[in-house]
Design a protein around this motif. Sequence first.
Motif, mmCIF file in Angstrom:
data_model
loop_
_atom_site.group_PDB
_atom_site.id
_atom_site.type_symbol
_atom_site.label_atom_id
_atom_site.label_comp_id
_atom_site.label_asym_id
_atom_site.label_seq_id
_atom_site.Cartn_x
_atom_site.Cartn_y
_atom_site.Cartn_z
ATOM 1 N N HIS A 64 0.724 -1.378 0.209
ATOM 2 C CA HIS A 64 -0.037 -0.016 0.012
ATOM 3 C C HIS A 64 1.065 1.206 -0.190
ATOM 4 N N HIS A 66 1.312 5.649 -1.959
ATOM 5 C CA HIS A 66 0.784 6.533 -3.024
ATOM 6 C C HIS A 66 1.851 7.206 -3.342
ATOM 7 N N HIS A 220 -9.002 2.044 1.148
ATOM 8 C CA HIS A 220 -8.729 2.101 2.543
ATOM 9 C C HIS A 220 -10.050 1.719 3.186
ATOM 10 N N HIS A 257 -4.999 -0.894 5.830
ATOM 11 C CA HIS A 257 -5.137 -0.510 7.185
ATOM 12 C C HIS A 257 -6.122 -1.485 8.101
ATOM 13 N N ASP A 308 2.114 3.207 3.091
ATOM 14 C CA ASP A 308 1.311 4.194 2.847
ATOM 15 C C ASP A 308 1.962 5.378 2.099
HETATM 16 ZN ZN LIG Z 1 -3.334 4.990 2.003
#
Ligand SMILES: [Zn+2]
Length: 442
Positions: A64, A66, A220, A257, A308
Amino acid sequence: MNYLLKDATVLTMNAKREILRVDVILRDGRISEMGENLTARPGELIQRVDLRGKLLMPGLVQAHVHLCQTIFRGQAEDMELLEWLEEKVWPLEAAHSLDTLHASARLGIAELVMGGCTTALDMGTVHHTEAIFEAAKEMGFRLFTGKAMMDAGKGRPGPMRENTRESLAEAERVKKVWHGSENGRLRYAYAPRFVLSCTEELLVEVVGRARDSGCLLHTHASENTAEIEQVREKHGTDNVAYLYDLGLTGHDVVLAHCVWLTAREMKLLKESETRVAHCPTSNLKLASGVAKLPELIDQQIHVSLGSDGAPCNNGLDMFTEMRIGALLPKHRAGVKAVPAQKMVELATIGGAECLGIARDVGSVEIGKKADLIVLNLDAPHLRPRHDLYTMLCYSGRPSDIQHVFIDGELVVKDRQLIPIDMEVILEDADKALAKVLRRAEL
Ligand SMILES: [Zn+2]
């Protein structure tokens, strides 16, 4: 190029979790032979690499991230999730253009591969997703990504507001061009951002489309208490339970998450074989909470690890995630909460299983794609030699990565990024941030 890797210590991560001392031959992007005293075929053009004293293992899988946010590192400090999104991260993402997003993705991929990651599951922003694919293509990286879908909810800046039809059309357009390209190294993943930013119509529609086209679904879920409260107010049920009701759970769904789960939701994740991307550092930094990793593992839920985005971590370093992930539950569940070997599994074969590519990557075995990393063990923090899992989980660092192969190609050689000059990546990232900051409505 074919490679003959000599005398490596190989942490295979195969089913028996064997650790071997062998030679490994890479041919046509795959692991072709493993054994003692291997040699090239007569007349074969092969590059010999001496790995005596080095550790060869599967590349790390980042479940995960970005990449669109990498240049926003340090721009959104000490805020909780919803405020962090609405006041900083979304306005910054909204100010991206094709070139700034491209620079951000290249910076992120550079950091990932230099730290031993060979695969990532990424969530893009609303627009310009092709810039992320383009960066992964240039850098020889294995990437799943998709546009962030946001057809509802408050706090979205103007450029990020889209309606359901536009959101789906853009996803299809990008998917058509990129899904399965570069020898299957680049894959589209449907990425509705989270329940609060999506209409029910969109969520139901993407489930159907993802299953028709064999794409992953990535969103998410249950990261923060304010988020799950708002989901409850809006839909009258818990976040993961709501996704389950819509069909947005299953072996092809990766939920980032899952910090706040009810006992029933844990059961739903297990029964549906839904994948969880555990992001311990991000959850700590945004004060979201601590996911119950030992319980998820005990219930045999498929878990992987993610960093993340850069602004909520602030690094994209899988060694940190292994370490924090192992340490965090100890205060509550005792010293044996999650063994070091389990953390290495989550970062390699477990991550590959979560992304549905364990048949091809995640372990060092004949026939698998050559997504491999070589660690130099000649560093003070790695001595004296001890159990390899313990060493990787608690003492390993990105700077220990010496070589990185993806699809059998050298992407990092002797700690140098091969496809693109690092200086150019760093300079472009600085310029891109300056451009975004001028444009952003902060
Ligand atoms: Zn995220």
